[in-house]
Design a protein around this motif. Structure first.
Motif, mmCIF file in Angstrom:
data_model
loop_
_atom_site.group_PDB
_atom_site.id
_atom_site.type_symbol
_atom_site.label_atom_id
_atom_site.label_comp_id
_atom_site.label_asym_id
_atom_site.label_seq_id
_atom_site.Cartn_x
_atom_site.Cartn_y
_atom_site.Cartn_z
ATOM 1 N N VAL A 59 24.817 22.306 2.449
ATOM 2 C CA VAL A 59 24.774 20.916 3.148
ATOM 3 C C VAL A 59 23.652 20.854 4.269
ATOM 4 O O VAL A 59 23.317 20.057 4.607
ATOM 5 N N GLY A 60 23.572 22.287 4.816
ATOM 6 C CA GLY A 60 22.520 22.319 5.730
ATOM 7 C C GLY A 60 21.116 22.124 5.411
ATOM 8 O O GLY A 60 20.486 21.767 6.096
ATOM 9 N N GLN A 61 21.028 22.667 4.104
ATOM 10 C CA GLN A 61 19.654 22.499 3.855
ATOM 11 C C GLN A 61 19.419 20.881 3.383
ATOM 12 O O GLN A 61 18.277 20.485 3.779
ATOM 13 N N ALA A 62 20.357 20.188 2.868
ATOM 14 C CA ALA A 62 20.262 18.939 2.695
ATOM 15 C C ALA A 62 19.839 18.001 3.954
ATOM 16 O O ALA A 62 19.189 17.208 3.934
ATOM 17 N N VAL A 63 20.764 18.476 4.776
ATOM 18 C CA VAL A 63 20.399 17.781 6.364
ATOM 19 C C VAL A 63 19.292 18.201 6.858
ATOM 20 O O VAL A 63 18.422 17.204 7.471
ATOM 21 N N SER A 64 18.680 19.440 6.803
ATOM 22 C CA SER A 64 17.278 19.585 7.443
ATOM 23 C C SER A 64 16.443 18.940 6.486
ATOM 24 O O SER A 64 15.342 18.423 7.012
ATOM 25 N N ALA A 65 16.340 18.798 5.391
ATOM 26 C CA ALA A 65 15.513 18.004 4.412
ATOM 27 C C ALA A 65 15.479 16.635 4.566
ATOM 28 O O ALA A 65 14.462 15.817 4.892
ATOM 29 N N ASN A 66 16.601 16.129 4.927
ATOM 30 C CA ASN A 66 16.907 14.861 5.286
ATOM 31 C C ASN A 66 16.253 14.414 6.746
ATOM 32 O O ASN A 66 15.454 13.340 7.027
ATOM 33 N N GLN A 67 16.337 15.236 7.525
ATOM 34 C CA GLN A 67 15.682 15.128 9.032
ATOM 35 C C GLN A 67 14.153 15.136 9.056
ATOM 36 O O GLN A 67 13.439 14.451 9.481
ATOM 37 N N GLN A 68 13.708 16.193 8.095
ATOM 38 C CA GLN A 68 12.211 16.185 7.840
ATOM 39 C C GLN A 68 11.622 14.902 7.243
ATOM 40 O O GLN A 68 10.779 14.349 7.507
ATOM 41 N N LEU A 69 12.393 14.374 6.110
ATOM 42 C CA LEU A 69 12.050 13.117 5.457
ATOM 43 C C LEU A 69 12.040 11.966 6.705
ATOM 44 O O LEU A 69 11.060 11.169 6.675
ATOM 45 N N GLN A 70 12.893 11.836 7.643
ATOM 46 C CA GLN A 70 13.181 11.031 8.439
ATOM 47 C C GLN A 70 11.896 11.119 9.617
ATOM 48 O O GLN A 70 10.999 9.862 9.915
ATOM 49 N N ASP A 71 11.605 12.156 9.892
ATOM 50 C CA ASP A 71 10.293 12.598 10.720
ATOM 51 C C ASP A 71 9.165 12.089 9.894
ATOM 52 O O ASP A 71 8.125 11.448 10.702
ATOM 53 N N HIS A 73 8.579 9.772 7.540
ATOM 54 C CA HIS A 73 8.665 8.302 7.668
ATOM 55 C C HIS A 73 8.240 7.757 9.076
ATOM 56 O O HIS A 73 7.412 6.809 9.079
ATOM 57 N N TYR A 74 8.866 8.551 10.153
ATOM 58 C CA TYR A 74 8.403 7.781 11.356
ATOM 59 C C TYR A 74 6.973 7.947 11.783
ATOM 60 O O TYR A 74 6.115 7.013 12.323
ATOM 61 N N GLN A 75 6.356 9.300 11.519
ATOM 62 C CA GLN A 75 4.949 9.533 11.619
ATOM 63 C C GLN A 75 3.999 8.590 10.749
ATOM 64 O O GLN A 75 3.290 8.123 11.098
ATOM 65 N N GLN A 76 4.632 8.267 9.385
ATOM 66 C CA GLN A 76 3.667 7.418 8.551
ATOM 67 C C GLN A 76 3.689 5.892 9.160
ATOM 68 O O GLN A 76 2.811 5.264 9.326
ATOM 69 N N SER A 77 4.978 5.578 9.975
ATOM 70 C CA SER A 77 4.993 4.264 10.392
ATOM 71 C C SER A 77 3.920 4.068 11.700
ATOM 72 O O SER A 77 3.199 3.224 11.707
ATOM 73 N N LYS A 78 3.998 5.315 12.284
ATOM 74 C CA LYS A 78 3.279 5.357 13.473
ATOM 75 C C LYS A 78 1.641 5.246 13.162
ATOM 76 O O LYS A 78 0.751 4.536 13.702
#
Length: 136
Positions: A59-71, A73-78
């Motif tokens: 679960v910790g690894q999944a949360v970490s991967a999800n956070q990286q994915l959101q980061d 996506h934010y960087q891509q939109s920027k």
């Protein structure tokens, strides 16, 4: 019907078969069946704790991967927004009015067509971009 020998050996055969079956059953039972209730309980708790630890790790690894994915996506939109801004700046700076205003700021003036001299060179060969260099 039955002889005396057969009658005498019959009870022994009947008694020896359950004993052999019990011996075979004991050999086939796994180690856990020989454990006492306390040892079995401790082993069960340890196995459950290990499974919980593995689950929480996943679960910790999944949360970490999800956070990286959101980061990402934010960087891509920027970056897409910056790209759009730069494309707008480029399109504005390519306008003839903008170029004329920048030239006037630098002190450049339009050339008088009557003062322009054209030079004609006879027998001039065109320059090819991808020609081979001349060897000395």
């Amino acid at each position: 019907m039955y002889s005396l020998k057969e009658r005498a050996s019959a009870p022994q055969a009947a008694v020896s078969q359950p004993i052999l079956a019990a011996k075979r059953r004991r050999q086939l039972h796994p180690f856990l069946f020989h454990m006492g209730p306390v040892a079995l309980c401790v082993t069960s708790v340890l196995l459950i704790a290990l499974m919980a630890l593995l689950y929480l790790s996943q679960v910790g690894q999944a949360v970490s991967a999800n956070q990286q994915l959101q980061d990402l996506h934010y960087q891509q939109s920027k970056l897409q927004q910056q790209n759009q801004d730069l494309a707008l700046v480029i399109s504005q700076e390519q306008l003839p009015e903008y170029i004329a205003a920048q030239a006037a700021k630098m002190g450049l003036v339009l050339a008088d067509p009557s003062k322009v001299q054209n030079v004609v060179v006879h027998n001039l060969q065109p320059i090819h971009k991808f020609s081979t260099p001349i060897q000395p």
